[in-house]
Design an enzyme around this catalytic site. Structure first.
Site, PDB file in Angstrom:
ATOM      1  N   LYS A  15       0.906  -1.180  -0.194  1.00 13.84           N
ATOM      2  CA  LYS A  15       0.291  -0.591   0.034  1.00 13.84           C
ATOM      3  C   LYS A  15       0.947   1.317   0.061  1.00 13.84           C
ATOM      4  CE  LYS A  15      -3.813  -1.941   2.754  1.00 13.84           C
ATOM      5  NZ  LYS A  15      -4.399  -2.082   3.887  1.00 13.84           N
ATOM      6  N   TYR A  55     -12.237  -2.987  -3.096  1.00 12.99           N
ATOM      7  CA  TYR A  55     -13.334  -2.856  -2.097  1.00 12.99           C
ATOM      8  C   TYR A  55     -14.616  -2.373  -2.537  1.00 12.99           C
ATOM      9  CZ  TYR A  55      -8.641  -2.444  -0.225  1.00 12.99           C
ATOM     10  OH  TYR A  55      -7.192  -2.141   0.487  1.00 12.99           O
ATOM     11  N   ASN A 162      -1.033  -0.427   7.174  1.00 16.78           N
ATOM     12  CA  ASN A 162      -0.803  -1.640   7.182  1.00 16.78           C
ATOM     13  C   ASN A 162      -0.276  -2.369   7.045  1.00 16.78           C
ATOM     14  OD1 ASN A 162      -2.793  -2.147   6.559  1.00 16.78           O
ATOM     15  ND2 ASN A 162      -3.857  -3.462   7.396  1.00 16.78           N
ATOM     16  N   HIS A 165      -2.064  -4.990   1.481  1.00 15.71           N
ATOM     17  CA  HIS A 165      -3.142  -5.766   1.139  1.00 15.71           C
ATOM     18  C   HIS A 165      -2.910  -7.303   0.922  1.00 15.71           C
ATOM     19  CE1 HIS A 165      -7.175  -6.858   0.073  1.00 15.71           C
ATOM     20  NE2 HIS A 165      -6.328  -7.936  -1.177  1.00 15.71           N
ATOM     21  N   GLU A 176     -10.029 -10.298  -7.292  1.00 12.05           N
ATOM     22  CA  GLU A 176      -8.789  -9.456  -6.947  1.00 12.05           C
ATOM     23  C   GLU A 176      -8.238  -9.479  -7.837  1.00 12.05           C
ATOM     24  OE1 GLU A 176      -9.725  -8.729  -2.067  1.00 12.05           O
ATOM     25  OE2 GLU A 176      -7.751  -9.478  -2.837  1.00 12.05           O
TER      26      GLU A 176
END
Ligand code: ADP
Ligand code: MG
Length: 198
Positions: A15, A55, A162, A165, A176
């Site tokens: 990310k 998402y 974080n 993904h 995905e």
């Protein structure tokens, strides 16, 4: 059962915080040393349309799952969801987090990858660690390299940074991967581990 049936593919994104903190190499190294095979990689600044698909709003279990996990975490650390988020409805919380995630993912470039191998989905989840860095085991990417929390993130009305993904299940990976890579962008070659173990 055929060995081919045991081979999985999974999507990993470094990310924007991972890219901007210069952790792309470190993250790839940790995945590479498991023996899993890197079969696709690109750097891309995702469009809003891509982030929205990644998402999905209508995947109820994903939206509510984020809401429920957040409520559990709030209870555990003694935070009031109504004070912090204005609601204790898991669906509404999930939708709110989704908006923050789309903002986060489209804010700067990400590095998208497909890793392949036996149990690739769960192996990569283990290497990534728990969603919440304070819960992620030492030795995992999020456990070793991140300290963000829901309290810190939600006070600033943003997603938890974080670093990565990683697809949460085989079904999620199947959904995905084609969003990020065409069939032609996924390559085929042999890693040395395949000669030893497969
Ligand atoms: P994971 O990334 O471990 O699969 P989820 O799919 O549940 O976790 O959530 C997706 C992402 O949403 C997380 O990686 C994190 O960046 C973000 N997120 C989850 N819960 C919250 C929260 N309470 N506040 C802000 N962001 C959150
Ligand atoms: Mg997830």
């Amino acid at each position: 059962m055929l060995v081919e049936d045991l081979i999985e593919q999974t999507l990993i994104l470094v990310k924007p915080d991972g890219v901007k903190r210069g952790l792309v190499g470190e993250i790839i190294k940790r995945l590479e040393t498991t023996g899993l095979k890197l079969v696709a990689l690109k750097m891309i600044k995702p469009s809003k349309a891509l982030a929205e698909k990644h998402y999905p709003k209508d995947r109820k279990e994903f939206i509510e799952g984020m809401g429920k996990k957040t409520l559990e975490n709030y209870q555990e650390v003694g935070l009031d969801p109504i004070k912090m988020l204005g609601t204790d409805n898991p669906h509404k919380i999930g939708l709110m987090i989704r908006e923050w995630l789309i903002e986060y993912l489209t804010s700067d470039p990400v590095v998208a990858m497909v890793w392949q191998g036996p149990l690739a989905v769960s192996l990569v989840r283990k290497v990534a660690g728990n969603t919440l860095p304070f819960k992620a085991e030492c030795g995992s990417i999020r456990g070793d390299l991140a300290f963000d929390s829901s309290a810190l993130a939600n006070t600033q009305k943003r997603a938890i940074k974080n670093l990565v993904h990683a697809s949460g299940s085989k079904e999620e990976a199947t959904y995905e991967i084609p969003l990020w890579f065409s069939k032609e962008e996924i390559v085929s070659y042999q890693r040395i581990e395949e000669l030893v173990m497969l």
